[in-house]
Structure formats: structure tokens, C-alpha cells
Design an enzyme around this catalytic site. Structure first.
Site, PDB file in Angstrom:
ATOM      1  N   CYS A 126       0.932  -1.217  -0.001  1.00 27.10           N
ATOM      2  CA  CYS A 126      -0.141  -0.021   0.015  1.00 27.10           C
ATOM      3  C   CYS A 126       0.784   1.212   0.019  1.00 27.10           C
ATOM      4  CB  CYS A 126      -0.935   0.049   1.164  1.00 27.10           C
ATOM      5  SG  CYS A 126      -0.289  -0.412   2.725  1.00 27.10           S
ATOM      6  N   ASP A 307      -7.089   5.566  -1.498  1.00 26.23           N
ATOM      7  CA  ASP A 307      -6.846   4.405  -0.903  1.00 26.23           C
ATOM      8  C   ASP A 307      -6.607   3.432  -1.877  1.00 26.23           C
ATOM      9  OD1 ASP A 307      -6.750   2.326   0.721  1.00 26.23           O
ATOM     10  OD2 ASP A 307      -8.784   2.646   1.603  1.00 26.23           O
ATOM     11  N   HIS A 309      -6.103   0.225  -0.833  1.00 31.48           N
ATOM     12  CA  HIS A 309      -6.393  -1.192  -0.459  1.00 31.48           C
ATOM     13  C   HIS A 309      -7.575  -1.601  -1.379  1.00 31.48           C
ATOM     14  CE1 HIS A 309      -4.196   0.857   2.945  1.00 31.48           C
ATOM     15  NE2 HIS A 309      -3.756  -0.486   3.087  1.00 31.48           N
TER      16      HIS A 309
END
Length: 537
Positions: A126, A307, A309
């Protein structure tokens, strides 16, 4: 003598029986071991499959299910990459700005990273993806400008496509997950599959930018809670040849900070907002503990982020080039065909609406004593019916062969094209596939998180495309941060103080990752960079 012979016979028989029993026990043990191994392998394979499915479920894109407002309904301004916007009047523009930023996420099924056999960065990559997003954002501002907006046809723009290709998930791309991982292992001693902190990923990207033959920009990382102006300038100036003046390369200035032990000290929050509101800002790398995010800006006390993820399939960008060539050669025809197809769909919808309206009128007439239209169900093999009376009282049966078939109608409606029909259909499918793949690089909505929930380990980022931009940034930091905040985020000095030792980097850029890197790969617990890499403020 007879007794002695009998004893020998008994001893011989007993020995044979024992040998048979031992052989049988060995066979049973071998069979049991093989069965256990098969069961163990099957169980392990099943567990691995279940774990993969759980991870895929955990990291699937749920943005389409999110019905919450993109931004809060507030009179307070929204800052995105240093630009000020209104939550009341600029929502559509704000959505386009966020969607236009390149969004890098976990990917799966890409070529293995070195000898580690890693084909996905799910669960550990990430911060590496956030570093890619930061660098891509800078390259977009340099080559496409801040005002550039992404559309479904942007994939056909060579400059945009070239930026994406720099980050493709293959070792040949200069800023791929492969190069970042292998460089981290070679220089920063981070095994492939290890979670990076913000400082580590920036140091790796700094080295990779020096190896990039395009020489688009230079990265300078300010350490020890101090920005040394002269060193940042020297990093970005290229010595001129034959007495020419030194030239300025676009500078990505990063300031790594630790603003607390386990959480951000509230005294620094206003300073963070100040930095995120400057026109040179490129956001910051940070996030929650073990959950990296790329922060674009803020509204009120919430950080706005992208993000990484979400796990998506690997995209082969090389195929876009060939599709682009064919698309450009036949763009006009494809656009006309799409327009005609959309027009036919609109006509079909209109006809359906008219039929429903006539049915409604007929039913109303039937209620008043007038026969309602008859509906006759038919299959493709049944005869068709032609109405001879508007009331539907008389129906004339017409054999289906005497009426145009569905295929004939479709053929009559399709215009003649310069391409063969099959080739045209294949090209349109390829274009639609590329458009869908391109959409995976752009988030439909941003996330928001309270600033005080961010991990204290983070890095500020500023892009100075010209030397004037850098000078203006230093002035703004002095006027709006250093002179205003009782506890500024960092110090800014012109020259390195005598008490600070100049950092040594004996293997700064001499180490080139190769296929042998990654041989000592092991999974280790993900965690932020050690506190030794930061100065506690």
C-alpha cells in the site's frame, strides 16, 4: 534330536512371521505417511485458497456501494492539492479533480517480482502504491498541467499513456512495483513483500528518478526535521555546459516527519492544514497504522485521500498502443456507428413507449364497451399477424416468410461501413476493453478520515516546477508556518548548521536491481519504519 528340530522349525516360523509383520508395518507406515502428506498438501492448498478469497473479499472495491455524500455539506472551503473550492458550488468540479488523479491500487497476476515469485502486492504494497500515486501526480502536473481532466477517451492521449507506462507492473517500467521492491531490498535492506514506511519509499523513489533516462524531475528528501534550502536547490540545478547558466529541473521536495509517538500531537494539525493549502503542495504520504493512504487535501478536520487497498487485475498497457493506432484510423466511423446505434436504441425505446400508450388507450376504450386490441403471443416459428382494423376486431394471418425477418431488419438498419463488420465489431470491443481498463486507474470517489486519526509518521510533498516556485514556497513557509505557529512542523535554514553531520550515502545510486535480487525473500510482520529514522518532535 526331534525336539531340537522342532525348536528350529518354531524359531524359523516365528522369524518369518516377525519379518512379515515388520514388512507389513513398514508398508502401513509408508502408506500412512503418503496419505498424511496428500491430506496435508490438500489441506494447505485449501487453506491458501480460502485465505486468497478472504483477501480478495477484504480488498474489493466497495465505492459503488457507498451512498454517502462525496464531501460534507459545509460552508468551510475544501482544499485539494492546494486549490481552494466550495463544497456548495463546486461539487462536480471537485469530483472531476479527484477522478483525474491517477489511482494506483493493489494488483494481482502480474509478472513475478525477482526470485520471490510474488505475483501480487496485496496486503503489503500500500505505501509503495501511495508513493507511485504521488510521483504520478507530479508527472501529470509537469506534462499535462494541473487543469487537465480525465475522460473515458484519455487513454488515447500519448502523454497520459506514457505516464501510466512508467508505473506498469513489470520490471522494465522505471517506477513499477518490481523496481521499487527490488531497490528497497538492494539498498534499504527491505525484503520483497515487506511493508515500507513513508521515508523508505521516498528514498527508493529518489534513487529510481536518478536512473530514469527521461530525467523528468528530481526528488529531495529533507531529513532530521530540517529543510536546508541550499541543498534542495543544489539537488535541482543542472550545471550548464560551455559557460551556460545552470538549469532547473522540476523538484519534488519531501519533508519526512514524526509528529508524535502513537498519534499526532494536536499542536501540529493547524500546521498540516497550512502546508496542504499551499499552491505547491502535492499532498502527503501517511495514513492509519499499517494502512497507507495518499492524502490529497482536507475539509474542516478531515483529510481527503485516495486509498490503494483495492485489489484489481494486472493491466497490460502495451496493447493500448495498437488499439490506439486502429482507433485513430477509424475513429470517425466508430463514432458514427455508436451514434447510429444509440439513435436506434432511442427509437426502439420510443416505439415501446408508444405501444404501451396505445395499449393503455385500448384498455380504456375496452372499459367503455369498445373491444380492446388483441395480443397474440408468437414464437419465431409461428405466423405473424397483421391488424386490418384499428379496433383489432379482424386479424389477418400472414405467413412469417412473407414478412421481413429480424435479421433482415437489422441488416437494413445497419449502414455500410468502410471496415468489414467483424473487424469493426472486434475493434469496438477492444476499445471498450481499454476504456474499462483505464477506468481502473481512476477512483470514482475519495475517502475521508479525521486528521487526528492519522499515524504520526508521514511525509509532506511539494512540487516546484521552476526555481521561482521554490522561492515562493520558502517565502510562504516562512510567512504562514514558521512565523505563525508556536510549534512549527519543521525548521527551515539556508545552510546546513555546523552541528548537523552531512549524510553519507556510499551506495546512493550505484546499485542496480537485477533478477538475483529477492533470493532471500521472507514474509515479515508489517510495521512502520523504526523511530530511529525520524526525530521525535
Amino acid at each position: 534330536m526331534e525336539y531340537s528340530g522342532y525348536r528350529q522349525y518354531i524359531a524359523s516360523a516365528s522369524g518369518a512371521i516377525m519379518e512379515m509383520a515388520s514388512s507389513a508395518a513398514t508398508s502401513v507406515q509408508t502408506a500412512a505417511s503418503a496419505t498424511y502428506q496428500n491430506v496435508t498438501d490438500s489441506f494447505q492448498s485449501h487453506c491458501a485458497s480460502v485465505a486468497e478469497k478472504l483477501m480478495n473479499y477484504k480488498y474489493q472495491d466497495r465505492s459503488l456501494l457507498d451512498t454517502s455524500p462525496l464531501f460534507p455539506d459545509t460552508l468551510q472551503p475544501i482544499y485539494i492539492l492546494g486549490e481552494k473550492w466550495s463544497a456548495k458550488h463546486d461539487l462536480e468540479e471537485l469530483k472531476q479533480i479527484v477522478q483525474s488523479r491517477i489511482w494506483f491500487t493493489y494488483r494481482k497476476d502480474f509478472p513475478p517480482i525477482g526470485s520471490s515469485e510474488c505475483k501480487s502486492d496485496q496486503g503489503w504494497g500500500c505505501m509503495l502504491r501511495c508513493g507511485q500515486m504521488l510521483l504520478a501526480s507530479c508527472l501529470m502536473d509537469i506534462h499535462l498541467s494541473r487543469s487537465w481532466r480525465w475522460t473515458s477517451e484519455s487513454w488515447d492521449q500519448p502523454q497520459y499513456r506514457n505516464i501510466l507506462k512508467k508505473f506498469q507492473d513489470k520490471k522494465s517500467a522505471p517506477y513499477s512495483i518490481h523496481q521499487i521492491s527490488l531497490m528497497g531490498e538492494s539498498v534499504e535492506k527491505k525484503p520483497v513483500g515487506t511493508w515500507f514506511g513513508p521515508n523508505t519509499v521516498l528514498q527508493v523513489l529518489r534513487k529510481l528518478t536518478r536512473m530514469d533516462p527521461c530525467n523528468d524531475l528530481v526528488i529531495h528528501v529533507a531529513m532530521d526535521n530540517t529543510l536546508i534550502v541550499s541543498e534542495a536547490k543544489r539537488a535541482s540545478l543542472i550545471a550548464g555546459e560551455n559557460g551556460e547558466e545552470a538549469k532547473w529541473r522540476p523538484l519534488l521536495l519531501c519533508v519526512t516527519l514524526r509528529l508524535g509517538l502513537t498519534e499526532i500531537n494536536p499542536v501540529y494539525i493547524n500546521g498540516l492544514k497550512t502546508c496542504l493549502s499551499l499552491p505547491q503542495t502535492q499532498g502527503l504520504l501517511g495514513g492509519r497504522p499499517n494502512h497507507a493512504l495518499y492524502i490529497l487535501g482536507f475539509v474542516e478536520n478531515e483529510a481527503i485521500y485516495l486509498d490503494p487497498h483495492v485489489t484489481q487485475p494486472y493491466v497490460e498497457l502495451e496493447t493500448w498502443e495498437g488499439v490506439s493506432v486502429l482507433f485513430r484510423e477509424n475513429e470517425g466511423q466508430i463514432i458514427r456507428n455508436r451514434a447510429q446505434r444509440n439513435e436506434r436504441m432511442s427509437q426502439d425505446e420510443e416505439e415501446v413507449e408508444n405501444d404501451e400508450r396505445r395499449d393503455d388507450e385500448g384498455r380504456s376504450a375496452g372499459d367503455e364497451g369498445v373491444p380492446a386490441p388483441h395480443k397474440v403471443a408468437r414464437t419465431s416459428d409461428s405466423p405473424r399477424f397483421r391488424r386490418t382494423d384499428s379496433t383489432g376486431a379482424d386479424l389477418e394471418i400472414v405467413e412469417s416468410e412473407s414478412l421481413p425477418q429480424d435479421e433482415e431488419i437489422s441488416e437494413q438498419m445497419n449502414p455500410e461501413t468502410e471496415l468489414g463488420q467483424q473487424v469493426e465489431d472486434d475493434l469496438e470491443k477492444q476499445v471498450e476493453l481499454v476504456e474499462r481498463e483505464d477506468m481502473t486507474f481512476h477512483a470514482s470517489r475519495p475517502g475521508r478520515i479525521s486528521i487526528d486519526l492519522l499515524d504520526p509518521s508521514l511525509s509532506l510533498a511539494f512540487l516546484c516546477k521552476t526555481e521561482e516556485d521554490f522561492d515562493n514556497l520558502c517565502i510562504a513557509l516562512q510567512d504562514k508556518l514558521m512565523s505563525v505557529e508556536k510549534t512549527p512542523l519543521f525548521e527551515m535554514v539556508l545552510e546546513r548548521p555546523a552541528h548537523m553531520i552531512f549524510p553519507q550515502s556510499p551506495c546512493d545510486i550505484s546499485v542496480q536491481p537485477d533478477e538475483s535480487t529477492g533470493s532471500d525473500y521472507e514474509q515479515i510482520e508489517r510495521k512502520y519504519d523504526s523511530e530511529e529514522e525520524f526525530e521525535i518532535i
